[in-house]
Design a protein around this motif. Structure first.
Motif, PDB file in Angstrom:
ATOM      1  N   TYR A  16       0.435 -59.680  -7.937  1.00 56.57           N
ATOM      2  CA  TYR A  16      -0.364 -59.969  -6.759  1.00 56.57           C
ATOM      3  C   TYR A  16       0.391 -59.522  -5.502  1.00 56.57           C
ATOM      4  O   TYR A  16       1.616 -59.561  -5.437  1.00 56.57           O
ATOM      5  CB  TYR A  16      -0.632 -61.466  -6.648  1.00 56.57           C
ATOM      6  CG  TYR A  16      -1.632 -62.020  -7.637  1.00 56.57           C
ATOM      7  CD1 TYR A  16      -2.199 -61.243  -8.639  1.00 56.57           C
ATOM      8  CD2 TYR A  16      -2.021 -63.359  -7.565  1.00 56.57           C
ATOM      9  CE1 TYR A  16      -3.116 -61.766  -9.526  1.00 56.57           C
ATOM     10  CE2 TYR A  16      -2.933 -63.907  -8.450  1.00 56.57           C
ATOM     11  CZ  TYR A  16      -3.473 -63.112  -9.434  1.00 56.57           C
ATOM     12  OH  TYR A  16      -4.388 -63.637 -10.307  1.00 56.57           O
ATOM     13  N   THR A  17      -0.370 -59.123  -4.486  1.00 54.53           N
ATOM     14  CA  THR A  17       0.237 -58.739  -3.217  1.00 54.53           C
ATOM     15  C   THR A  17      -0.686 -59.133  -2.077  1.00 54.53           C
ATOM     16  O   THR A  17      -1.915 -59.071  -2.208  1.00 54.53           O
ATOM     17  CB  THR A  17       0.518 -57.225  -3.158  1.00 54.53           C
ATOM     18  OG1 THR A  17       1.090 -56.901  -1.889  1.00 54.53           O
ATOM     19  CG2 THR A  17      -0.747 -56.410  -3.342  1.00 54.53           C
ATOM     20  N   ARG A  18      -0.094 -59.529  -0.975  1.00 54.05           N
ATOM     21  CA  ARG A  18      -0.878 -59.908   0.198  1.00 54.05           C
ATOM     22  C   ARG A  18      -1.431 -58.688   0.912  1.00 54.05           C
ATOM     23  O   ARG A  18      -2.527 -58.738   1.472  1.00 54.05           O
ATOM     24  CB  ARG A  18       0.017 -60.714   1.160  1.00 54.05           C
ATOM     25  CG  ARG A  18      -0.726 -61.338   2.334  1.00 54.05           C
ATOM     26  CD  ARG A  18      -1.587 -62.497   1.875  1.00 54.05           C
ATOM     27  NE  ARG A  18      -2.235 -63.150   3.003  1.00 54.05           N
ATOM     28  CZ  ARG A  18      -3.393 -62.780   3.554  1.00 54.05           C
ATOM     29  NH1 ARG A  18      -4.035 -61.727   3.076  1.00 54.05           N
ATOM     30  NH2 ARG A  18      -3.910 -63.431   4.566  1.00 54.05           N
ATOM     31  N   VAL A 182       2.949 -65.012  -4.773  1.00 47.52           N
ATOM     32  CA  VAL A 182       3.062 -64.374  -3.459  1.00 47.52           C
ATOM     33  C   VAL A 182       3.790 -65.279  -2.474  1.00 47.52           C
ATOM     34  O   VAL A 182       4.591 -64.816  -1.663  1.00 47.52           O
ATOM     35  CB  VAL A 182       1.663 -64.007  -2.928  1.00 47.52           C
ATOM     36  CG1 VAL A 182       1.745 -63.475  -1.497  1.00 47.52           C
ATOM     37  CG2 VAL A 182       1.010 -62.964  -3.838  1.00 47.52           C
ATOM     38  N   TYR A 183       3.552 -66.594  -2.555  1.00 49.87           N
ATOM     39  CA  TYR A 183       4.165 -67.543  -1.624  1.00 49.87           C
ATOM     40  C   TYR A 183       5.181 -68.399  -2.382  1.00 49.87           C
ATOM     41  O   TYR A 183       4.812 -69.289  -3.152  1.00 49.87           O
ATOM     42  CB  TYR A 183       3.081 -68.404  -0.970  1.00 49.87           C
ATOM     43  CG  TYR A 183       2.130 -67.567  -0.149  1.00 49.87           C
ATOM     44  CD1 TYR A 183       2.400 -67.246   1.166  1.00 49.87           C
ATOM     45  CD2 TYR A 183       0.967 -67.051  -0.731  1.00 49.87           C
ATOM     46  CE1 TYR A 183       1.541 -66.455   1.912  1.00 49.87           C
ATOM     47  CE2 TYR A 183       0.102 -66.262   0.003  1.00 49.87           C
ATOM     48  CZ  TYR A 183       0.395 -65.963   1.315  1.00 49.87           C
ATOM     49  OH  TYR A 183      -0.456 -65.166   2.043  1.00 49.87           O
ATOM     50  N   VAL A 211      -5.534 -62.591  -1.949  1.00 47.49           N
ATOM     51  CA  VAL A 211      -4.546 -61.556  -2.244  1.00 47.49           C
ATOM     52  C   VAL A 211      -5.223 -60.482  -3.089  1.00 47.49           C
ATOM     53  O   VAL A 211      -6.391 -60.598  -3.448  1.00 47.49           O
ATOM     54  CB  VAL A 211      -3.311 -62.123  -2.988  1.00 47.49           C
ATOM     55  CG1 VAL A 211      -2.606 -63.177  -2.149  1.00 47.49           C
ATOM     56  CG2 VAL A 211      -3.698 -62.688  -4.352  1.00 47.49           C
TER      57      VAL A 211
END
Length: 382
Positions: A16-18, A182-183, A211
């Motif tokens: 996953y990526t923002r 991601v966080y 995301v």
């Protein structure tokens, strides 16, 4: 019926990526997830004869287009549009297809490229009700709806903000040891309470962050699994759609209706479960689903929040969507993938020791005030 047993052979998550790269596409995310899942299962693309797809942003393409781009020749295909309920729903259909002999190896994949503009498009045209009656009012997403639901839940159970903060804080603790989240910055209860209010009583960390990413699993006949290789079987699975015809108050889901039957079918009880994946777009829905599934035997949600904070109860061990992120329609697969990874013993630092059973819930598709679909899968390692 052929009597073939179906098992889950592999599960993968495309990171996953923002902020996705400019040339990233939903199609590329999904085809990558398909390839990785098949390879991880020790199979070849030629072995796959079934495909299930869930995505908000694959359009104008559909499942058949993704099959073509993935190099698949199929006997079974489906496309699910039920958001957070899609993963468990597709799994139910896939297991039945293999048991019936309609397919031998099925890949289920879900995901989206989800930028700010993609998210706005999905939110504004989520369904006809949203497009025609909600979007014109200027409401930019589901935060306000779930804020009202959280207010109602607080009054019903006599809870304060810390009860919902316990979900976010406990899941962030898991996320700190999940390299795919991601966080990952540690978060205390004070951090949670100091975060800005988005829609009272919801704070920033109550709202699931969009995301980009994808998830996939491979379901195949058990006799296709190499001797000694671990796999996961579905002991019971089912769901409920529009169970109260939207005449209720949203504080119950269809899980309360189907869970007792599914526990009996699996021959297990909630106390037998090692890993729990609960659909978590907002903390209130985690508490509601845990209660509906039977994980609140004392009837007190205060006991649940205490277990989350102090006992490191294995609920949403990936960090859940609240910390790992919500990759569009992959939201319905994320918890399922995490549960399978845990049961296969592949979770690394966050691995729950000796995990052999898991419960995975799905919840989704807000048609007016709250989700209309809820489902549950009870899994066991074989």
């Amino acid at each position: 019926m052929t009597g073939h047993s179906a098992v889950i052979a592999s599960a993968v998550e495309v990171p996953y990526t923002r902020h996705p790269e400019g040339d990233e596409t939903t199609e590329r995310l999904l085809t990558s997830a398909v390839r990785q899942a098949v390879e991880k299962a020790g199979l070849a693309i030629e072995d796959v004869d079934g495909l299930g797809v869930s995505s908000f942003t694959l359009k104008p393409d559909h499942a058949v287009d993704l099959a073509l781009r993935s190099g698949l020749a199929l006997r079974w295909i489906m496309e699910d549009t039920n958001g957070g309920a899609s993963g468990v729903n597709m799994l139910q259909h896939a297991v039945r297809a293999i048991e019936a002999g309609d397919a031998e190896t099925i890949v289920l994949v879900a995901g989206d490229r989800m930028t700010a503009s993609d998210f706005k498009s999905v939110v504004d045209e989520y369904n006809a009700i949203t497009r025609d009656y909600v979007t014109p009012l200027g409401m930019g997403g589901p935060n306000a709806m779930f804020a009202m639901l959280t207010q109602r839940h607080m009054r019903r159970h006599g809870l304060d903000e810390k009860a919902y903060g316990a979900v976010a804080v406990a899941q962030r603790r898991w996320a700190t040891i999940n390299p795919g989240a991601v966080y990952r910055t540690p978060m205390s209860m004070d951090d949670y309470l100091d975060s800005p209010v988005v829609a009272s009583p919801l704070r920033r960390f109550d709202c699931v962050p969009p995301v980009t990413g994808a998830d996939a699993i491979v379901i195949t006949r058990q006799d296709h699994i190499q001797d000694g290789s671990p796999a996961v079987r579905v002991s019971a699975i089912g769901g409920s759609v529009n169970w109260d015809r939207h005449e209720g108050d949203g504080l119950r889901t269809g899980l309360g209706r189907v869970a007792p039957e599914l526990w009996n079918r699996a021959g297990l009880r909630p106390t037998d479960i090692d890993v729990i994946s609960v659909y978590d777009d907002y903390p209130v829905m985690v508490l509601i689903q845990l209660e509906d599934m039977g994980f609140v035997p004392t009837g007190s949600l205060f006991d649940i929040t205490d277990r989350l904070l102090h006992d490191q109860w294995p609920v949403n061990t990936s960090g859940g969507q609240l910390s790992a992120g919500q990759a569009g329609s992959a939201a319905g697969m994320h918890g399922l993938v995490e549960a399978v990874i845990q049961l296969l013993g592949e979770a690394g630092e966050r691995q729950v020791p000796g995990a052999r059973t898991a419960a995975v819930s799905g919840y989704g598709m807000v048609t007016y005030r709250y989700g209309s679909c809820a489902n549950l899968a009870i899994l066991e390692r074989v």
